[in-house]
Design a protein around this motif. Structure first.
Motif, PDB file in Angstrom:
ATOM      1  N   ILE A  14       0.827  -1.211   0.000  1.00  0.00           N
ATOM      2  CA  ILE A  14       0.000   0.000   0.000  1.00  0.00           C
ATOM      3  C   ILE A  14       0.867   1.270   0.000  1.00  0.00           C
ATOM      4  CG2 ILE A  14      -1.662   1.315   1.403  1.00  0.00           C
ATOM      5  CD1 ILE A  14      -2.725  -1.492   2.404  1.00  0.00           C
ATOM      6  N   ASP A  33      11.412   3.642   5.718  1.00  0.00           N
ATOM      7  CA  ASP A  33      11.163   2.198   5.884  1.00  0.00           C
ATOM      8  C   ASP A  33      12.404   1.571   6.504  1.00  0.00           C
ATOM      9  OD1 ASP A  33       8.932   0.194   4.138  1.00  0.00           O
ATOM     10  OD2 ASP A  33      10.633  -0.737   5.169  1.00  0.00           O
ATOM     11  N   ASN A  86       1.911   4.576   7.318  1.00  0.00           N
ATOM     12  CA  ASN A  86       1.446   3.330   6.717  1.00  0.00           C
ATOM     13  C   ASN A  86       2.191   2.094   7.233  1.00  0.00           C
ATOM     14  OD1 ASN A  86       0.481   1.550   4.317  1.00  0.00           O
ATOM     15  ND2 ASN A  86       2.710   1.616   4.091  1.00  0.00           N
ATOM     16  N   TYR A 151      -2.559  -6.785  17.115  1.00  0.00           N
ATOM     17  CA  TYR A 151      -2.876  -6.108  15.846  1.00  0.00           C
ATOM     18  C   TYR A 151      -4.221  -5.395  15.976  1.00  0.00           C
ATOM     19  CZ  TYR A 151      -3.160  -5.248  10.823  1.00  0.00           C
ATOM     20  OH  TYR A 151      -3.250  -4.628   9.590  1.00  0.00           O
ATOM     21  N   LYS A 155      -4.598  -1.251  15.835  1.00  0.00           N
ATOM     22  CA  LYS A 155      -5.338  -0.601  14.749  1.00  0.00           C
ATOM     23  C   LYS A 155      -6.555   0.148  15.286  1.00  0.00           C
ATOM     24  CE  LYS A 155      -2.640  -1.707  11.350  1.00  0.00           C
ATOM     25  NZ  LYS A 155      -1.883  -0.649  10.637  1.00  0.00           N
ATOM     26  N   ILE A 184      -6.196  -6.936   1.680  1.00  0.00           N
ATOM     27  CA  ILE A 184      -5.569  -6.359   0.483  1.00  0.00           C
ATOM     28  C   ILE A 184      -4.417  -7.263   0.056  1.00  0.00           C
ATOM     29  CG2 ILE A 184      -4.483  -4.276  -0.480  1.00  0.00           C
ATOM     30  CD1 ILE A 184      -7.376  -3.790   0.618  1.00  0.00           C
ATOM     31  N   THR A 186      -1.264  -7.898  -0.487  1.00  0.00           N
ATOM     32  CA  THR A 186       0.132  -7.481  -0.269  1.00  0.00           C
ATOM     33  C   THR A 186       0.834  -8.574   0.534  1.00  0.00           C
ATOM     34  OG1 THR A 186      -0.203  -6.448   1.887  1.00  0.00           O
ATOM     35  CG2 THR A 186      -0.652  -5.061  -0.045  1.00  0.00           C
TER      36      THR A 186
HETATM   37  N1  LIG Z   1      -2.776  -5.892   3.309  1.00  0.00           N
HETATM   38  C1  LIG Z   1      -3.816  -5.927   4.108  1.00  0.00           C
HETATM   39  O1  LIG Z   1      -4.677  -6.824   4.022  1.00  0.00           O
HETATM   40  C2  LIG Z   1      -4.019  -4.836   5.126  1.00  0.00           C
HETATM   41  C3  LIG Z   1      -5.275  -4.714   5.730  1.00  0.00           C
HETATM   42  C4  LIG Z   1      -5.481  -3.716   6.680  1.00  0.00           C
HETATM   43  C5  LIG Z   1      -4.452  -2.865   7.010  1.00  0.00           C
HETATM   44  N2  LIG Z   1      -3.235  -3.009   6.421  1.00  0.00           N
HETATM   45  C6  LIG Z   1      -2.181  -2.095   6.833  1.00  0.00           C
HETATM   46  O2  LIG Z   1      -1.618  -1.472   5.705  1.00  0.00           O
HETATM   47  C7  LIG Z   1      -0.291  -1.035   6.015  1.00  0.00           C
HETATM   48  C8  LIG Z   1       0.631  -1.404   4.875  1.00  0.00           C
HETATM   49  O3  LIG Z   1       0.747  -2.816   4.813  1.00  0.00           O
HETATM   50  P1  LIG Z   1       0.818  -3.623   3.441  1.00  0.00           P
HETATM   51  O4  LIG Z   1      -0.421  -4.407   3.347  1.00  0.00           O
HETATM   52  O5  LIG Z   1       1.205  -2.732   2.320  1.00  0.00           O
HETATM   53  O6  LIG Z   1       1.963  -4.674   3.790  1.00  0.00           O
HETATM   54  P2  LIG Z   1       3.537  -4.648   3.497  1.00  0.00           P
HETATM   55  O7  LIG Z   1       4.099  -5.689   4.384  1.00  0.00           O
HETATM   56  O8  LIG Z   1       3.775  -4.738   2.036  1.00  0.00           O
HETATM   57  O9  LIG Z   1       3.994  -3.197   3.970  1.00  0.00           O
HETATM   58  C9  LIG Z   1       4.413  -2.879   5.269  1.00  0.00           C
HETATM   59  C10 LIG Z   1       5.645  -2.019   5.169  1.00  0.00           C
HETATM   60  O10 LIG Z   1       6.001  -1.561   6.478  1.00  0.00           O
HETATM   61  C11 LIG Z   1       7.408  -1.656   6.601  1.00  0.00           C
HETATM   62  N3  LIG Z   1       7.766  -1.718   8.020  1.00  0.00           N
HETATM   63  C12 LIG Z   1       7.548  -2.738   8.883  1.00  0.00           C
HETATM   64  N4  LIG Z   1       8.018  -2.418  10.095  1.00  0.00           N
HETATM   65  C13 LIG Z   1       8.551  -1.174  10.001  1.00  0.00           C
HETATM   66  C14 LIG Z   1       9.184  -0.302  10.918  1.00  0.00           C
HETATM   67  N5  LIG Z   1       9.403  -0.656  12.188  1.00  0.00           N
HETATM   68  N6  LIG Z   1       9.586   0.919  10.477  1.00  0.00           N
HETATM   69  C15 LIG Z   1       9.390   1.280   9.177  1.00  0.00           C
HETATM   70  N7  LIG Z   1       8.807   0.497   8.271  1.00  0.00           N
HETATM   71  C16 LIG Z   1       8.387  -0.719   8.677  1.00  0.00           C
HETATM   72  C17 LIG Z   1       7.785  -2.912   5.826  1.00  0.00           C
HETATM   73  O11 LIG Z   1       9.152  -2.964   5.486  1.00  0.00           O
HETATM   74  C18 LIG Z   1       6.867  -2.791   4.627  1.00  0.00           C
HETATM   75  O12 LIG Z   1       7.459  -2.040   3.589  1.00  0.00           O
HETATM   76  C19 LIG Z   1       0.049  -1.680   7.361  1.00  0.00           C
HETATM   77  O13 LIG Z   1      -0.110  -0.723   8.386  1.00  0.00           O
HETATM   78  C20 LIG Z   1      -0.984  -2.770   7.496  1.00  0.00           C
HETATM   79  O14 LIG Z   1      -1.260  -3.110   8.842  1.00  0.00           O
HETATM   80  C21 LIG Z   1      -3.000  -3.974   5.486  1.00  0.00           C
END
Ligand SMILES: NC(=O)c1ccc[n+]([C@@H]2O[C@H](COP(=O)([O-])OP(=O)(O)OC[C@H]3O[C@@H](n4cnc5c(N)ncnc54)[C@H](O)[C@@H]3O)[C@@H](O)[C@H]2O)c1
Length: 246
Positions: A14, A33, A86, A151, A155, A184, A186
């Motif tokens: 995302i 990141d 994010n 989690y 959230k 989503i 990912t």
């Molecule tokens: N994919 C889903 O189904 C979903 C659903 C609801 C919420 N989210 C939220 O969306 C956001 C993005 O997640 P995503 O789905 O793109 O997954 P993703 O794993 O691709 O992205 C998460 C990113 O956060 C970075 N990260 C992790 N720990 C970190 C830290 N301590 N400092 C800096 N960066 C850090 C990772 O390196 C990664 O690039 C997250 O907050 C996740 O909880 C995702």
């Protein structure tokens, strides 16, 4: 004057899709990141799509690193207009009584404290010209799910923290909103995807009967960060294909 956006966790999923949307609009993006290798690759992939993109290695749960990253971005570009909190992680799934304090703390530190620190250290640079913050919560900030207590709690915390910041900085023309994505496509859901039966249920537990794409969440973030959302603050926008309704 071109806007400047900080996107945490912007090296994939995302976050990267959001960076792409901003760059297409000529907004300069600073990706924060922990993953340096993916950071370089993301910058290469994204460069050429409009604005300027740079990467700063930063653990969002570490106050010094967040403070330095915000200062560096402000020094480089002279301003910060948009912050997208994010970065996020899931927890090793287990019951509350089996959950270690370490596991609990790790997830709260990144998903909730990270959002607090991002706002704490970027808002001072937004107060002169105003700005927009979008925090990434989750459908699981509204809904309980077994075995993901940290989690869920982190959230849910993001939703209230978003209201708090909106109330405290509205007078400075800083709008603060959140998005709550459903499932989503990912890497964060890779663990679920490997269980075929479980995945079938999880991925269709919504009105649209499919998982969402990172880009679909990015579009909602882009909207909330834009002037088109000028009278929207303190709210959380569901981007869940009707998952909460389900
Ligand atoms: N994919 C889903 O189904 C979903 C659903 C609801 C919420 N989210 C939220 O969306 C956001 C993005 O997640 P995503 O789905 O793109 O997954 P993703 O794993 O691709 O992205 C998460 C990113 O956060 C970075 N990260 C992790 N720990 C970190 C830290 N301590 N400092 C800096 N960066 C850090 C990772 O390196 C990664 O690039 C997250 O907050 C996740 O909880 C995702």
């Amino acid at each position: 004057m071109n806007k400047v956006a900080l996107v945490t966790g912007g090296t994939g999923g995302i976050g990267q899709a959001t960076a792409h949307c901003f760059l297409n609009q000529g907004i300069s993006v600073v990706i924060l990141d922990i993953d340096e290798e993916k950071g370089k690759a993301a910058c290469e992939e994204l460069s050429g799509s409009g604005g300027d993109v740079t990467f700063v290695r930063c653990d969002v749960s570490n106050e010094e690193e967040v403070k330095n990253a915000c200062q560096k971005a402000a020094e480089t570009y002279g301003q910060i207009d948009i912050l997208v909190n994010n970065a996020g992680i899931g927890n090793n799934e287990t019951t509350l009584t089996e959950m270690s304090l370490f596991e609990w703390q790790k997830v709260i530190d990144v998903n909730l404290t990270g959002v607090f620190l991002g706002m704490k250290h970027s808002i001072p640079f937004m107060r002169k010209n105003g700005g927009a913050i979008v925090n990434v919560s989750s459908l699981l900030g509204f809904k309980g799910k077994k075995f993901v207590a940290p989690y869920n709690a982190s959230k849910a915390g993001v939703i209230t923290l978003t209201k708090n910041a909106a109330l405290e900085y509205g007078r400075d023309r800083i709008r603060v909103n959140a998005v709550a994505p459903g499932v989503i496509d990912t890497s964060i859901v890779d663990g679920w995807r490997t269980h075929e039966e479980k995945w079938k249920i999880i991925s269709t537990a919504n009105a649209l009967k499919r998982v969402g794409e990172a880009q679909e969440v990015a579009h909602a973030i882009e909207f909330l960060a834009s002037d088109k959302a000028s009278y929207i603050t303190g709210t959380t926008l569901m981007v869940d294909g009707g998952g909460l309704t389900y």
